[in-house]
Scaffold this motif. Structure first.
Motif, PDB file in Angstrom:
ATOM      1  N   CYS A 130       0.973  -1.259   0.109  1.00  8.60           N
ATOM      2  CA  CYS A 130      -0.067   0.022  -0.060  1.00  8.60           C
ATOM      3  C   CYS A 130       0.967   1.303   0.065  1.00  8.60           C
ATOM      4  O   CYS A 130       1.938   1.443   0.675  1.00  8.60           O
ATOM      5  N   CYS A 135      -0.722   2.850   6.442  1.00  3.34           N
ATOM      6  CA  CYS A 135      -1.381   1.347   6.167  1.00  3.34           C
ATOM      7  C   CYS A 135      -0.162   0.586   5.752  1.00  3.34           C
ATOM      8  O   CYS A 135       0.655   0.835   5.000  1.00  3.34           O
ATOM      9  N   TYR A 137      -0.471  -2.377   4.623  1.00  5.00           N
ATOM     10  CA  TYR A 137      -0.733  -3.758   4.029  1.00  5.00           C
ATOM     11  C   TYR A 137       0.081  -4.109   2.986  1.00  5.00           C
ATOM     12  O   TYR A 137       0.588  -3.249   2.133  1.00  5.00           O
ATOM     13  N   CYS A 190      -5.694  -0.924  -2.522  1.00  3.61           N
ATOM     14  CA  CYS A 190      -5.358  -1.660  -1.149  1.00  3.61           C
ATOM     15  C   CYS A 190      -7.113  -1.951  -0.914  1.00  3.61           C
ATOM     16  O   CYS A 190      -7.813  -1.362  -0.856  1.00  3.61           O
ATOM     17  N   ILE A 192      -7.594  -2.762   2.209  1.00  8.26           N
ATOM     18  CA  ILE A 192      -7.876  -2.204   3.560  1.00  8.26           C
ATOM     19  C   ILE A 192      -8.233  -0.778   3.389  1.00  8.26           C
ATOM     20  O   ILE A 192      -9.453  -0.483   4.121  1.00  8.26           O
ATOM     21  N   CYS A 193      -7.655  -0.006   2.861  1.00  8.90           N
ATOM     22  CA  CYS A 193      -7.854   1.502   2.779  1.00  8.90           C
ATOM     23  C   CYS A 193      -8.191   1.872   1.437  1.00  8.90           C
ATOM     24  O   CYS A 193      -8.351   3.249   1.300  1.00  8.90           O
TER      25      CYS A 193
HETATM   26 ZN   LIG Z   1      -3.802   0.363   2.474  1.00 18.87          ZN
END
Ligand SMILES: [Zn+2]
Length: 291
Positions: A130, A135, A137, A190, A192-193
């Motif tokens: 990421c 983040c 990740y 990503c 996640i974000c």
């Molecule tokens: Zn991320």
């Protein structure tokens, strides 16, 4: 078998801790072109100019197409007998062993090398990370291709180059397809974000992972009997420091390379085996890995 290989085998049988330090030469016979020479261009861009944080910041779509193409190339190459010999060494229970590789092509992992004993110090084409500062990740060993729909067609580019190789003189004046413009939302994101993902390779101007360097340091701190220097000149930091440290601790060095500088062989702590690592390594490591 020549005298130095016999000597090397004798010494190898007594080794308990071994390090392999690998570079581009290990993957050459898998068919992967190196950065240098006439193949140092991609769509008329200098490859080295694309492997920077600035290039990614300015045009992530361009840089992702370049890396998508490199992923495709690597995926269509196979681990060779050199990768496999080191992978076998990594599975032995009576030898402490690590491989430090400068290659990002994922061929060591695909040769079934023990993951916990493999340090990809320049990262991997098959790692995604990421770009957000907040983040962490990371996706390891993601071999999916293409990563997004927009990144399709980089493989056609590769096929065109391969076809062109059979036609003389075409390599020096490549007529590549124009680069597509890709919106950021069509690039890998990503999970996640939702920020942009980038290739997990170490670009020019970036530092190597401190955590990886620390783990390697911990291994080398306890004296190493032998360092195998495979397909790399080993003259770039930190590779050069590993060789020096092993010698300093009383360990020995074996170099496997198509071109070996005679001056590097003046000490009798160093063996030099000239040739293709894919052919030499299985022979050299035979006393340990030949079950
Ligand atoms: Zn991320």
């Amino acid at each position: 078998m020549n005298k130095s290989m016999i000597e090397f085998h004798e010494y190898l049988k007594s080794c308990k801790r071994i390090v392999a330090l690998c570079g581009a030469g290990l993957s050459v016979s898998s068919g992967l072109p190196t950065f240098r020479g006439s193949q140092g261009l991609w769509k008329n861009f200098n490859m080295i100019d694309l492997a920077t944080p600035d290039a990614f910041y300015i045009d992530p779509g361009l840089v992702w197409q370049f890396y998508s193409w490199r992923r495709y190339q690597a995926l269509h190459s196979q681990p060779n007998n050199g990768h496999k010999a080191l992978a076998k060494l990594s599975k032995l229970e009576n030898i402490d062993f690590i491989t430090i590789t400068q290659n990002v092509d994922g061929l060591s992992i695909r040769s079934n090398h023990d993951k916990s004993k493999l340090y990809e110090i320049h990262g991997s084409l098959f790692e995604l990370k990421c770009t957000s500062f907040t983040c962490n990740y990371k996706d390891h060993n993601n071999f999916k291709h293409p990563l997004t729909n927009a990144l399709k067609e980089t493989e056609e580019e590769f096929e065109n180059v391969r076809k062109r190789r059979f036609q003389e003189d075409q390599l020096n004046s490549p007529q590549f397809n124009p680069v597509k413009e890709i919106n950021e939302d069509e690039l890998p994101r990503c999970p996640i974000c939702n920020d942009l993902l980038r290739p997990g390779v170490v670009w020019f101007g970036e530092s190597l992972s401190l955590s990886i360097l620390n783990q390697i340091d911990n291994f080398i701190e306890q004296s190493v009997d032998l360092i195998l220097v495979v397909g790399t000149s080993g003259t770039v930091y930190p590779a050069n420091s590993y060789v020096d440290r092993v010698i300093h601790q009383g360990g020995k060095v074996a170099i496997f390379n198509t071109d070996i500088e005679e001056s590097s062989l003046k000490d009798n702590e160093i063996w030099g085996f000239k040739g293709d690592a894919a052919e030499l390594l299985p022979i050299a490591l035979k006393p340990l890995i030949d079950e």
